[in-house]
Design an enzyme around this catalytic site. Sequence first.
Site, short mmCIF file in Angstrom:
data_model
loop_
_atom_site.label_atom_id
_atom_site.label_comp_id
_atom_site.label_asym_id
_atom_site.label_seq_id
_atom_site.Cartn_x
_atom_site.Cartn_y
_atom_site.Cartn_z
N SER A 162 0.69 -1.47 -0.03
CA SER A 162 -0.45 0.15 -0.24
C SER A 162 1.09 1.06 -0.07
CB SER A 162 -0.55 -0.07 1.50
OG SER A 162 -0.05 0.34 2.18
N ASN A 212 -1.93 -2.47 13.29
CA ASN A 212 -3.48 -2.51 13.54
C ASN A 212 -4.16 -0.90 14.26
OD1 ASN A 212 -3.06 -4.77 12.37
ND2 ASN A 212 -4.54 -6.25 13.60
N THR A 272 -41.12 25.01 -8.67
CA THR A 272 -41.71 23.21 -8.01
C THR A 272 -41.20 22.82 -9.85
OG1 THR A 272 -43.47 24.07 -8.34
CG2 THR A 272 -42.66 24.44 -6.72
N HIS A 273 -41.15 21.66 -9.40
CA HIS A 273 -41.41 20.89 -10.73
C HIS A 273 -40.39 21.09 -12.21
CE1 HIS A 273 -44.33 18.19 -8.60
NE2 HIS A 273 -44.69 19.24 -8.14
N SER A 278 -15.52 25.40 -27.92
CA SER A 278 -15.64 23.88 -28.09
C SER A 278 -14.20 23.83 -28.92
CB SER A 278 -16.96 24.23 -28.43
OG SER A 278 -16.82 23.12 -29.85
N LYS A 292 -18.93 28.12 -28.80
CA LYS A 292 -19.12 28.04 -27.52
C LYS A 292 -18.67 28.44 -26.41
CE LYS A 292 -21.73 24.16 -27.48
NZ LYS A 292 -22.92 24.00 -26.57
N ASN A 301 -18.70 27.32 -22.92
CA ASN A 301 -19.53 25.86 -21.33
C ASN A 301 -19.31 25.76 -19.99
OD1 ASN A 301 -20.40 24.34 -23.79
ND2 ASN A 301 -18.66 23.83 -24.07
N GLU A 320 -20.54 21.52 -14.68
CA GLU A 320 -20.60 19.73 -14.95
C GLU A 320 -19.81 18.86 -14.29
OE1 GLU A 320 -22.18 20.00 -19.64
OE2 GLU A 320 -20.66 20.70 -19.05
N TYR A 339 -9.01 -6.83 13.18
CA TYR A 339 -8.51 -6.18 11.93
C TYR A 339 -8.52 -7.60 10.76
CZ TYR A 339 -5.58 -4.47 8.65
OH TYR A 339 -4.78 -4.10 6.80
N GLN A 399 -7.91 -1.92 4.25
CA GLN A 399 -6.49 -1.52 3.51
C GLN A 399 -7.02 -0.54 2.34
OE1 GLN A 399 -2.22 -2.93 3.14
NE2 GLN A 399 -2.65 -2.87 1.23
N LYS A 416 -8.43 3.01 2.74
CA LYS A 416 -7.54 4.62 2.07
C LYS A 416 -7.60 4.85 0.67
CE LYS A 416 -4.47 3.09 5.31
NZ LYS A 416 -5.40 1.89 5.27
N1 ARG Z 1 -1.44 -1.38 5.39
C1 ARG Z 1 -2.14 -1.54 6.79
C2 ARG Z 1 -3.29 -1.50 6.50
O1 ARG Z 1 -3.42 0.27 6.01
C3 ARG Z 1 -1.67 -1.88 8.06
C4 ARG Z 1 -2.23 -2.63 8.86
C5 ARG Z 1 -1.84 -3.87 8.72
N2 ARG Z 1 -1.98 -4.90 9.79
C6 ARG Z 1 -1.83 -6.08 9.35
N3 ARG Z 1 -2.10 -6.93 10.11
N4 ARG Z 1 -1.20 -6.95 8.64
O2 ARG Z 1 -4.62 -1.27 7.12
#
Ligand code: ARG
Length: 458
Positions: A22, A109, A154-155, A276, A282, A284, A289, A316, A321, A324
């Site tokens: 990650s 964790n 409205t509508h 455009s 144009k 825009n 949008e 956990y 993961q 993120k």
């Molecule tokens: N990169 C992991 C995450 O974002 C960190 C925690 C990993 N913990 C584990 N027991 N593998 O969740």
Amino acid sequence: MKLWGGRFTQSTSAATDSFHSSISFDQRLFRQDIQGSMAHVEMLAEQGIILHDESKLICKTLLEIQSDIEEGKIVFDEKAEDIHMNIESILIQRIGDVGKKLHTGRSRNDQVALDMKMYVKQEILEIEQLVLSVQETLLSIAENNVKTYMPGFTHLQKAQPVTFAHHVMAYFEMLKRDSGRLRDCYSRTDTMPLGAGALAGTTYPINRELVREKLGFSELTRNSMDAVSDRDYCIELVSACSILMMHLSRFCEEIIIWTTNEFGYIELDDRFSTGSSIMPQKKNPDMAELIRGKTGRVYGGLMGLLTTMKSLPLSYNKDMQEDKEAVFDVIDTVKACLSIFDGMISTMKINKENCLKSLQTGFVNATDAADWLTKKGIPFRDSHEIIGKMVLYCSQHKKAIEELTLEEFKQLSPIFDESIYEAITIECCVENRNVIGGPAGSYMTNYIAECRQALSNN
Ligand code: ARG
């Protein structure tokens, strides 16, 4: 060598390394990770679990690593998985055995939960600032348009006259609630998870209170299994952001409609419009949008997170993961949308004449004509019926209500007299609606001032 390699006889395959790494996205947590680690080792020293000199060396080196990352001097290693183990490995490379004490009484964790909470807290404050700035822009627009009459719909059919101020202040209210949701989410994110360990706490005599204080959290998490498996704060943030985006998207939709030739209520500034490649004429509303489009992407983040979490057993699981990229993308998207939106609406030109002209068609004063009759003693349902007939007559004779002669009025109801003309002017229709929350300038002006005051007290 992996930091967890002891029980393995073979190293992971290259495919595994790249699949579960990650670091490409969680490296943005490096400051939180280092700050959290420093608070943790300082506490370990204060509790006599490691030596003060060791804690000092670790903290000093972590700060050096931080500035090296900031200066782009560090190349992260995919094999070290994530930001937590990258930083720990670099620390160990630099100071050897002492560095190996950093992770005492801690797990990735609780570490990742801490980093994410610190990050989310910071980002909530930044998003709130951007929301505040849009609210200020809305107030300025409202202040300048208390008498800019326009149809309310409205509508998407013309309904009753309102003002531009009243219309934009509706969005002010939405953003006020958005701000409240963000603040709410902040308060629930503000619980410090370190000390939960992998899931069952730790046997070291740590002091969680000390870490909480050093890191500026209001409270401690109170169940170690929940602490490492809770991602509610991510979902809440993304959910608050989804609602916020829905509001921006609705306004953008109106902006797109209002900039058409058919409406012509506003013109966007050149800096926030595009042309455009083929049609020279144009102009825009691409920014509006795109904000409308990116709303779908933010909702996608919410759906993704909810679905990722929905079947996870305690505590956990590596699935988590996946939180993120969704959270980061939503935060980046919402911040970009808020600032473009702010620029777009603060520079748009409001074509007051077109707004007013638009009120000449669509019988927007029909309710007021009915109310005039009712105030003379006719039950509202009957007034409604009479004016309904009047509108039909007007449509057939291509006239607006106010263009009827008194004779024509009287044919529909003998009660009508001269005073009907005054009662159905746009100004009267709006200014007589001085109920709390209504469009009348007398109410609006005070309410806008009240909102200004409230924002500056923020
Ligand atoms: N990169 C992991 C995450 O974002 C960190 C925690 C990993 N913990 C584990 N027991 N593998 O969740």
